[in-house]
Design a protein around this motif. Structure first.
Motif, PDB file in Angstrom:
ATOM      1  N   GLU A  77       0.829  -1.202   0.000  1.00 41.95           N
ATOM      2  CA  GLU A  77       0.000   0.000   0.000  1.00 41.95           C
ATOM      3  C   GLU A  77       0.869   1.260   0.000  1.00 41.95           C
ATOM      4  O   GLU A  77       0.617   2.197  -0.744  1.00 41.95           O
ATOM      5  CB  GLU A  77      -0.917  -0.005   1.224  1.00 41.95           C
ATOM      6  CG  GLU A  77      -1.922   1.113   1.246  1.00 41.95           C
ATOM      7  CD  GLU A  77      -2.851   1.001   2.440  1.00 41.95           C
ATOM      8  OE1 GLU A  77      -2.910   1.968   3.223  1.00 41.95           O
ATOM      9  OE2 GLU A  77      -3.500  -0.048   2.578  1.00 41.95           O
ATOM     10  N   GLU A  78       1.914   1.264   0.814  1.00 38.34           N
ATOM     11  CA  GLU A  78       2.833   2.411   0.853  1.00 38.34           C
ATOM     12  C   GLU A  78       3.598   2.550  -0.463  1.00 38.34           C
ATOM     13  O   GLU A  78       3.847   3.654  -0.927  1.00 38.34           O
ATOM     14  CB  GLU A  78       3.799   2.277   2.026  1.00 38.34           C
ATOM     15  CG  GLU A  78       3.141   2.458   3.371  1.00 38.34           C
ATOM     16  CD  GLU A  78       4.105   2.257   4.529  1.00 38.34           C
ATOM     17  OE1 GLU A  78       5.329   2.164   4.286  1.00 38.34           O
ATOM     18  OE2 GLU A  78       3.621   2.193   5.665  1.00 38.34           O
ATOM     19  N   LEU A  79       3.971   1.425  -1.055  1.00 39.70           N
ATOM     20  CA  LEU A  79       4.683   1.446  -2.329  1.00 39.70           C
ATOM     21  C   LEU A  79       3.802   2.052  -3.414  1.00 39.70           C
ATOM     22  O   LEU A  79       4.246   2.912  -4.178  1.00 39.70           O
ATOM     23  CB  LEU A  79       5.103   0.024  -2.727  1.00 39.70           C
ATOM     24  CG  LEU A  79       5.795  -0.137  -4.073  1.00 39.70           C
ATOM     25  CD1 LEU A  79       7.134   0.587  -4.075  1.00 39.70           C
ATOM     26  CD2 LEU A  79       6.002  -1.603  -4.393  1.00 39.70           C
ATOM     27  N   THR A  80       2.544   1.633  -3.474  1.00 41.82           N
ATOM     28  CA  THR A  80       1.609   2.165  -4.460  1.00 41.82           C
ATOM     29  C   THR A  80       1.404   3.657  -4.261  1.00 41.82           C
ATOM     30  O   THR A  80       1.389   4.421  -5.218  1.00 41.82           O
ATOM     31  CB  THR A  80       0.259   1.424  -4.371  1.00 41.82           C
ATOM     32  OG1 THR A  80       0.494   0.033  -4.548  1.00 41.82           O
ATOM     33  CG2 THR A  80      -0.711   1.905  -5.425  1.00 41.82           C
ATOM     34  N   LYS A  81       1.268   4.075  -3.003  1.00 41.05           N
ATOM     35  CA  LYS A  81       1.074   5.488  -2.691  1.00 41.05           C
ATOM     36  C   LYS A  81       2.292   6.306  -3.136  1.00 41.05           C
ATOM     37  O   LYS A  81       2.151   7.365  -3.743  1.00 41.05           O
ATOM     38  CB  LYS A  81       0.865   5.664  -1.191  1.00 41.05           C
ATOM     39  CG  LYS A  81       0.413   7.050  -0.782  1.00 41.05           C
ATOM     40  CD  LYS A  81       0.337   7.219   0.730  1.00 41.05           C
ATOM     41  CE  LYS A  81      -0.625   6.249   1.360  1.00 41.05           C
ATOM     42  NZ  LYS A  81      -0.731   6.440   2.835  1.00 41.05           N
ATOM     43  N   ALA A  82       3.490   5.798  -2.859  1.00 42.26           N
ATOM     44  CA  ALA A  82       4.720   6.501  -3.253  1.00 42.26           C
ATOM     45  C   ALA A  82       4.834   6.591  -4.774  1.00 42.26           C
ATOM     46  O   ALA A  82       5.252   7.614  -5.316  1.00 42.26           O
ATOM     47  CB  ALA A  82       5.940   5.784  -2.678  1.00 42.26           C
ATOM     48  N   GLN A  83       4.453   5.528  -5.471  1.00 43.27           N
ATOM     49  CA  GLN A  83       4.514   5.543  -6.935  1.00 43.27           C
ATOM     50  C   GLN A  83       3.523   6.548  -7.513  1.00 43.27           C
ATOM     51  O   GLN A  83       3.832   7.251  -8.465  1.00 43.27           O
ATOM     52  CB  GLN A  83       4.230   4.146  -7.494  1.00 43.27           C
ATOM     53  CG  GLN A  83       5.358   3.178  -7.266  1.00 43.27           C
ATOM     54  CD  GLN A  83       5.007   1.760  -7.667  1.00 43.27           C
ATOM     55  OE1 GLN A  83       3.835   1.374  -7.713  1.00 43.27           O
ATOM     56  NE2 GLN A  83       6.027   0.952  -7.931  1.00 43.27           N
ATOM     57  N   ASN A  84       2.328   6.624  -6.922  1.00 44.29           N
ATOM     58  CA  ASN A  84       1.323   7.583  -7.397  1.00 44.29           C
ATOM     59  C   ASN A  84       1.780   9.024  -7.174  1.00 44.29           C
ATOM     60  O   ASN A  84       1.589   9.879  -8.027  1.00 44.29           O
ATOM     61  CB  ASN A  84      -0.021   7.342  -6.711  1.00 44.29           C
ATOM     62  CG  ASN A  84      -0.695   6.076  -7.194  1.00 44.29           C
ATOM     63  OD1 ASN A  84      -0.389   5.575  -8.264  1.00 44.29           O
ATOM     64  ND2 ASN A  84      -1.589   5.550  -6.397  1.00 44.29           N
ATOM     65  N   GLU A  85       2.393   9.288  -6.023  1.00 41.26           N
ATOM     66  CA  GLU A  85       2.897  10.633  -5.736  1.00 41.26           C
ATOM     67  C   GLU A  85       4.025  11.008  -6.688  1.00 41.26           C
ATOM     68  O   GLU A  85       4.097  12.137  -7.161  1.00 41.26           O
ATOM     69  CB  GLU A  85       3.368  10.719  -4.287  1.00 41.26           C
ATOM     70  CG  GLU A  85       2.231  10.733  -3.295  1.00 41.26           C
ATOM     71  CD  GLU A  85       2.696  10.701  -1.851  1.00 41.26           C
ATOM     72  OE1 GLU A  85       3.918  10.846  -1.609  1.00 41.26           O
ATOM     73  OE2 GLU A  85       1.845  10.518  -0.970  1.00 41.26           O
ATOM     74  N   ALA A  86       4.902  10.052  -6.983  1.00 41.77           N
ATOM     75  CA  ALA A  86       5.999  10.307  -7.911  1.00 41.77           C
ATOM     76  C   ALA A  86       5.458  10.617  -9.297  1.00 41.77           C
ATOM     77  O   ALA A  86       5.971  11.493 -10.003  1.00 41.77           O
ATOM     78  CB  ALA A  86       6.946   9.113  -7.964  1.00 41.77           C
ATOM     79  N   LYS A  88       2.532  11.974  -9.964  1.00 47.81           N
ATOM     80  CA  LYS A  88       1.916  13.302  -9.918  1.00 47.81           C
ATOM     81  C   LYS A  88       2.974  14.392 -10.029  1.00 47.81           C
ATOM     82  O   LYS A  88       2.778  15.385 -10.711  1.00 47.81           O
ATOM     83  CB  LYS A  88       1.126  13.475  -8.628  1.00 47.81           C
ATOM     84  CG  LYS A  88      -0.181  12.733  -8.616  1.00 47.81           C
ATOM     85  CD  LYS A  88      -0.903  12.939  -7.300  1.00 47.81           C
ATOM     86  CE  LYS A  88      -2.151  12.076  -7.220  1.00 47.81           C
ATOM     87  NZ  LYS A  88      -2.815  12.204  -5.909  1.00 47.81           N
ATOM     88  N   LYS A  89       4.103  14.207  -9.331  1.00 52.17           N
ATOM     89  CA  LYS A  89       5.190  15.186  -9.388  1.00 52.17           C
ATOM     90  C   LYS A  89       5.772  15.274 -10.788  1.00 52.17           C
ATOM     91  O   LYS A  89       6.113  16.329 -11.274  1.00 52.17           O
ATOM     92  CB  LYS A  89       6.299  14.821  -8.397  1.00 52.17           C
ATOM     93  CG  LYS A  89       5.945  15.110  -6.975  1.00 52.17           C
ATOM     94  CD  LYS A  89       7.097  14.764  -6.064  1.00 52.17           C
ATOM     95  CE  LYS A  89       6.717  14.984  -4.614  1.00 52.17           C
ATOM     96  NZ  LYS A  89       7.806  14.603  -3.716  1.00 52.17           N
ATOM     97  N   LYS A  90       5.893  14.129 -11.416  1.00 51.20           N
ATOM     98  CA  LYS A  90       6.467  14.057 -12.756  1.00 51.20           C
ATOM     99  C   LYS A  90       5.503  14.640 -13.783  1.00 51.20           C
ATOM    100  O   LYS A  90       5.912  15.151 -14.807  1.00 51.20           O
ATOM    101  CB  LYS A  90       6.766  12.591 -13.080  1.00 51.20           C
ATOM    102  CG  LYS A  90       7.611  12.358 -14.288  1.00 51.20           C
ATOM    103  CD  LYS A  90       7.890  10.875 -14.411  1.00 51.20           C
ATOM    104  CE  LYS A  90       8.845  10.592 -15.528  1.00 51.20           C
ATOM    105  NZ  LYS A  90       9.082   9.168 -15.699  1.00 51.20           N
ATOM    106  N   GLY A  91       4.219  14.558 -13.491  1.00 50.91           N
ATOM    107  CA  GLY A  91       3.204  15.019 -14.445  1.00 50.91           C
ATOM    108  C   GLY A  91       2.808  13.869 -15.329  1.00 50.91           C
ATOM    109  O   GLY A  91       3.651  13.134 -15.832  1.00 50.91           O
ATOM    110  N   SER A  92       1.530  13.704 -15.507  1.00 53.01           N
ATOM    111  CA  SER A  92       1.108  12.569 -16.322  1.00 53.01           C
ATOM    112  C   SER A  92       1.368  12.867 -17.790  1.00 53.01           C
ATOM    113  O   SER A  92       1.060  13.950 -18.275  1.00 53.01           O
ATOM    114  CB  SER A  92      -0.368  12.261 -16.087  1.00 53.01           C
ATOM    115  OG  SER A  92      -1.157  13.349 -16.493  1.00 53.01           O
ATOM    116  N   PRO A  93       1.946  11.905 -18.478  1.00 49.58           N
ATOM    117  CA  PRO A  93       2.236  12.130 -19.898  1.00 49.58           C
ATOM    118  C   PRO A  93       0.939  12.192 -20.699  1.00 49.58           C
ATOM    119  O   PRO A  93      -0.067  11.608 -20.314  1.00 49.58           O
ATOM    120  CB  PRO A  93       3.057  10.901 -20.287  1.00 49.58           C
ATOM    121  CG  PRO A  93       2.670   9.858 -19.295  1.00 49.58           C
ATOM    122  CD  PRO A  93       2.328  10.594 -18.023  1.00 49.58           C
ATOM    123  N   ALA A  94       0.999  12.923 -21.797  1.00 47.98           N
ATOM    124  CA  ALA A  94      -0.168  13.019 -22.674  1.00 47.98           C
ATOM    125  C   ALA A  94      -0.476  11.636 -23.228  1.00 47.98           C
ATOM    126  O   ALA A  94       0.418  10.875 -23.578  1.00 47.98           O
ATOM    127  CB  ALA A  94       0.113  13.985 -23.813  1.00 47.98           C
TER     128      ALA A  94
END
Length: 122
Positions: A77-86, A88-94
């Motif tokens: 759960e923490e791994l998934t949360k960290a990946q989602n935050e990363a 968001k910071k990176k910006g979702s590609p088009a």
């Protein structure tokens, strides 16, 4: 708690991993991910344990060397949360539109048809 376990040696079996984890508590479910055709380990897997037991397993096994590889044991759960935050910071590609067959651009210049010979109508 669901655990994500990575950097596993390919020779490690489900039974051996269960034995390793069960030293820290009861393993409810365990699976090493394998190639569908060859059944060779992909080097990662998941396990489910009670929260207290999972915390012990993370504390004692994360970074432990196993057959020359340092395994990674984390709360999924923490791994998934960290990946989602990363992400968001990176910006979702088009999102690119899917193309089928050849590159579909307007103008029709690349139809894939090859003509032979000289002039038309000969």
């Amino acid at each position: 708690m669901k655990l994500s376990i990575g950097n596993l040696p390919q020779s490690l079996t489900d039974d051996a991993l269960e034995k390793l984890l069960s030293a820290h508590g009861k393993v409810i479910h365990l699976q090493i991910k394998r190639d569908k055709l060859t059944k060779v380990s992909l080097g990662y897997g998941t396990a489910e344990m009670a929260d207290a037991d999972a915390e012990k397993a993370i504390a004692n096994l994360n970074g432990k060397e196993l057959e020359g590889k340092k395994i990674v044991v984390v709360n999924q759960e923490e791994l998934t949360k960290a990946q989602n935050e990363a992400q968001k910071k990176k910006g979702s590609p088009a999102v690119a539109k899917p193309t089928f067959g050849r590159n579909q651009t307007s103008g029709g210049g690349n139809t894939g048809v090859q003509r032979r010979g000289g002039s038309r109508g000969s």
